[in-house]
Design an enzyme around this catalytic site. Structure first.
Site, PDB file in Angstrom:
ATOM      1  N   GLY A  86      16.302  36.558 -25.315  1.00  0.00           N
ATOM      2  CA  GLY A  86      17.231  37.541 -24.944  1.00  0.00           C
ATOM      3  C   GLY A  86      17.720  38.457 -26.372  1.00  0.00           C
ATOM      4  O   GLY A  86      18.024  37.764 -27.366  1.00  0.00           O
TER       5      GLY A  86
ATOM      6  N   ASP B 252      25.737  29.494 -29.104  1.00  0.00           N
ATOM      7  CA  ASP B 252      25.517  28.239 -28.310  1.00  0.00           C
ATOM      8  C   ASP B 252      24.436  27.450 -29.250  1.00  0.00           C
ATOM      9  O   ASP B 252      23.848  26.244 -28.692  1.00  0.00           O
ATOM     10  CB  ASP B 252      25.048  28.253 -27.097  1.00  0.00           C
ATOM     11  CG  ASP B 252      23.983  28.880 -26.567  1.00  0.00           C
ATOM     12  OD1 ASP B 252      23.367  29.588 -27.374  1.00  0.00           O
ATOM     13  OD2 ASP B 252      23.496  28.893 -25.529  1.00  0.00           O
TER      14      ASP B 252
ATOM     15  N   ARG C 211       9.372  36.812 -22.506  1.00  0.00           N
ATOM     16  CA  ARG C 211       9.129  35.546 -22.129  1.00  0.00           C
ATOM     17  C   ARG C 211       7.659  35.050 -21.908  1.00  0.00           C
ATOM     18  O   ARG C 211       6.722  36.107 -21.829  1.00  0.00           O
ATOM     19  CB  ARG C 211       9.550  35.505 -20.752  1.00  0.00           C
ATOM     20  CG  ARG C 211      11.244  35.955 -20.683  1.00  0.00           C
ATOM     21  CD  ARG C 211      12.337  34.871 -21.523  1.00  0.00           C
ATOM     22  NE  ARG C 211      13.776  35.495 -21.148  1.00  0.00           N
ATOM     23  CZ  ARG C 211      14.772  35.143 -21.982  1.00  0.00           C
ATOM     24  NH1 ARG C 211      14.649  33.990 -22.696  1.00  0.00           N
ATOM     25  NH2 ARG C 211      16.039  35.457 -21.650  1.00  0.00           N
TER      26      ARG C 211
ATOM     27  N   ARG D 145      26.167  31.138 -19.685  1.00  0.00           N
ATOM     28  CA  ARG D 145      25.808  30.353 -18.537  1.00  0.00           C
ATOM     29  C   ARG D 145      26.147  28.812 -18.912  1.00  0.00           C
ATOM     30  O   ARG D 145      26.628  28.327 -17.989  1.00  0.00           O
ATOM     31  CB  ARG D 145      24.272  30.483 -18.391  1.00  0.00           C
ATOM     32  CG  ARG D 145      23.616  29.508 -17.226  1.00  0.00           C
ATOM     33  CD  ARG D 145      22.100  29.795 -17.117  1.00  0.00           C
ATOM     34  NE  ARG D 145      21.378  29.344 -18.541  1.00  0.00           N
ATOM     35  CZ  ARG D 145      20.177  29.828 -18.663  1.00  0.00           C
ATOM     36  NH1 ARG D 145      19.435  30.453 -17.887  1.00  0.00           N
ATOM     37  NH2 ARG D 145      19.792  29.388 -20.007  1.00  0.00           N
TER      38      ARG D 145
ATOM     39  N   ASP E 270      25.522  34.220 -26.971  1.00  0.00           N
ATOM     40  CA  ASP E 270      26.258  32.978 -26.341  1.00  0.00           C
ATOM     41  C   ASP E 270      26.853  32.109 -27.514  1.00  0.00           C
ATOM     42  O   ASP E 270      27.865  31.260 -27.241  1.00  0.00           O
ATOM     43  CB  ASP E 270      25.487  32.141 -25.401  1.00  0.00           C
ATOM     44  CG  ASP E 270      24.960  32.960 -24.121  1.00  0.00           C
ATOM     45  OD1 ASP E 270      25.798  33.723 -23.811  1.00  0.00           O
ATOM     46  OD2 ASP E 270      23.929  32.621 -23.813  1.00  0.00           O
TER      47      ASP E 270
ATOM     48  N   THR F 219      22.013  35.033 -30.784  1.00  0.00           N
ATOM     49  CA  THR F 219      22.232  35.045 -29.559  1.00  0.00           C
ATOM     50  C   THR F 219      23.631  35.319 -29.196  1.00  0.00           C
ATOM     51  O   THR F 219      24.333  34.710 -29.946  1.00  0.00           O
ATOM     52  CB  THR F 219      21.780  33.606 -28.778  1.00  0.00           C
ATOM     53  OG1 THR F 219      22.745  33.526 -27.482  1.00  0.00           O
ATOM     54  CG2 THR F 219      22.281  32.394 -29.469  1.00  0.00           C
TER      55      THR F 219
ATOM     56  N   ASP G  35      18.071  29.225 -28.298  1.00  0.00           N
ATOM     57  CA  ASP G  35      17.812  27.850 -27.989  1.00  0.00           C
ATOM     58  C   ASP G  35      16.227  27.792 -27.593  1.00  0.00           C
ATOM     59  O   ASP G  35      15.426  27.127 -28.265  1.00  0.00           O
ATOM     60  CB  ASP G  35      18.465  27.264 -26.916  1.00  0.00           C
ATOM     61  CG  ASP G  35      18.090  25.658 -26.790  1.00  0.00           C
ATOM     62  OD1 ASP G  35      18.545  24.832 -27.629  1.00  0.00           O
ATOM     63  OD2 ASP G  35      17.550  25.383 -25.673  1.00  0.00           O
TER      64      ASP G  35
END
Length: 320
Positions: free
Chosen positions: A11, A129, A72, A171, A127, A125, A103
């Site tokens: 992303g 994360d 992807r 998520r 996120d 990212t 990730d």
């Protein structure tokens, strides 16, 4: 090393272009050839590789998205696909690669590392994360986008005396919801890392109403449930009517913040330095406000993302 490459994968996140720019210009400064791999790992398999010059990355530091584009790749997940990728690197004389992404992108780099390709990974990212780094590229920009939306929605919530549910991305990680909820003064924040009690949410809303509060804001990370599901739950549990706003992909776009531009520049430059030193299997990040590099394996040691529990506790204390 004499020639390296850079790709973006997964992303998109604001600041990716700033990181690409830093990699390209730092490489040229260090007298290295630098190639751009377009369309992520799939582009690597397909040989979409071009030499980049200083001018190739001019006027992109302020742009969202990624000039190298992203995609992807199910083919790269197979041993045969990865063999094709390594063949393309060897065919183009590429001795090391900078991977910019999250990730999944790091996992791809880890597979290349096991096949003898030196990789330096830059975390990008929204996120936030990635284990081993306090901040990822894109988090700050997305956070400011969410806060801007909260401020605007609060105006409407106040005018119409309503309760609004704002669904944000996340998520498996609740950083975006937690930080934006605290900065935006949300009454309730629901994140994947913490259990919730719908009755406690109801009590918070009723407590606010009881002291004359005319509106409320609830922030929910998509990993907990959708905004629509939460709205239905509140209606069924306590007959509380709400309005739902799903911010969606707007959080990924837009011009990167000053902070994201700076850390992207720092991370990208450090990645080139690592490869020039002949090291691979390395992740770049920030620890205690310092740019560091650490073994890529450490990213995958702990799978459960953790948030700042003290920050979460503070958000509940201030939203009474």
């Amino acid at each position: 090393m004499r020639k390296i490459a850079v790709l973006t994968s997964g992303g998109d996140a604001p600041g990716m272009n700033a990181a690409v720019r830093a990699v390209v210009r730092k490489a040229i400064y260090e007298n290295l050839e630098i190639a751009g791999i377009f369309n992520g790992y799939q582009g690597l398999i397909d040989g979409k590789i071009e030499l980049l010059q200083l001018g190739s990355v001019g006027d992109i530091i302020h742009r969202g998205g990624t000039m190298l584009r992203s995609a992807r790749s199910s083919e790269f997940m197979t041993p045969e696909g990865r063999e094709k990728a390594v063949d393309q690197l060897k065919l183009n004389g590429i001795e090391g690669i900078v991977v910019i992404g999250g990730d999944g992108s790091f996992r791809g780099a880890y597979e290349l590392m096991k096949m003898g390709i030196p990789c330096a990974c830059v975390p990008a990212t929204i996120d936030n994360d990635i284990n081993g780094t306090e901040f990822t590229i894109g988090f700050d920009s997305a956070l400011n986008t969410v806060i801007d939306a909260i401020d605007k929605i609060r105006d409407t919530a106040t005018s119409h005396e309503r309760t609004f549910i704002i669904e944000v991305m996340g998520r498996d990680a609740g950083d975006l919801a937690l930080w934006s909820g605290l900065a935006g003064g949300a009454e309730t924040i629901l994140i994947p890392e913490e259990d919730y009690d719908i009755h406690e949410v109801v009590e918070r809303l009723k407590s606010g109403t009881g002291r004359g509060k005319k509106h409320s804001i609830i922030i929910v990370a998509e990993g907990v449930m959708s905004g629509g599901e939460l709205a239905k739950m509140l209606m069924e549990t306590a007959n509380i009517e709400t309005r739902v706003s799903v911010l969606g992909h707007i959080q990924r776009g837009g011009s990167p913040s000053a902070r994201d531009r700076v850390i992207a520049s720092q991370y990208g430059a450090r990645a080139v330095e690592v490869l020039k030193e002949g090291r691979g299997g390395v992740a770049i990040g920030m620890q205690k406000h310092m740019v560091v590099d650490y073994p890529l394996e450490e990213v995958f040691v702990k799978r459960d993302h953790s948030v700042d529990r003290e920050l979460y506790k503070l958000s509940k204390e201030l939203s009474i």
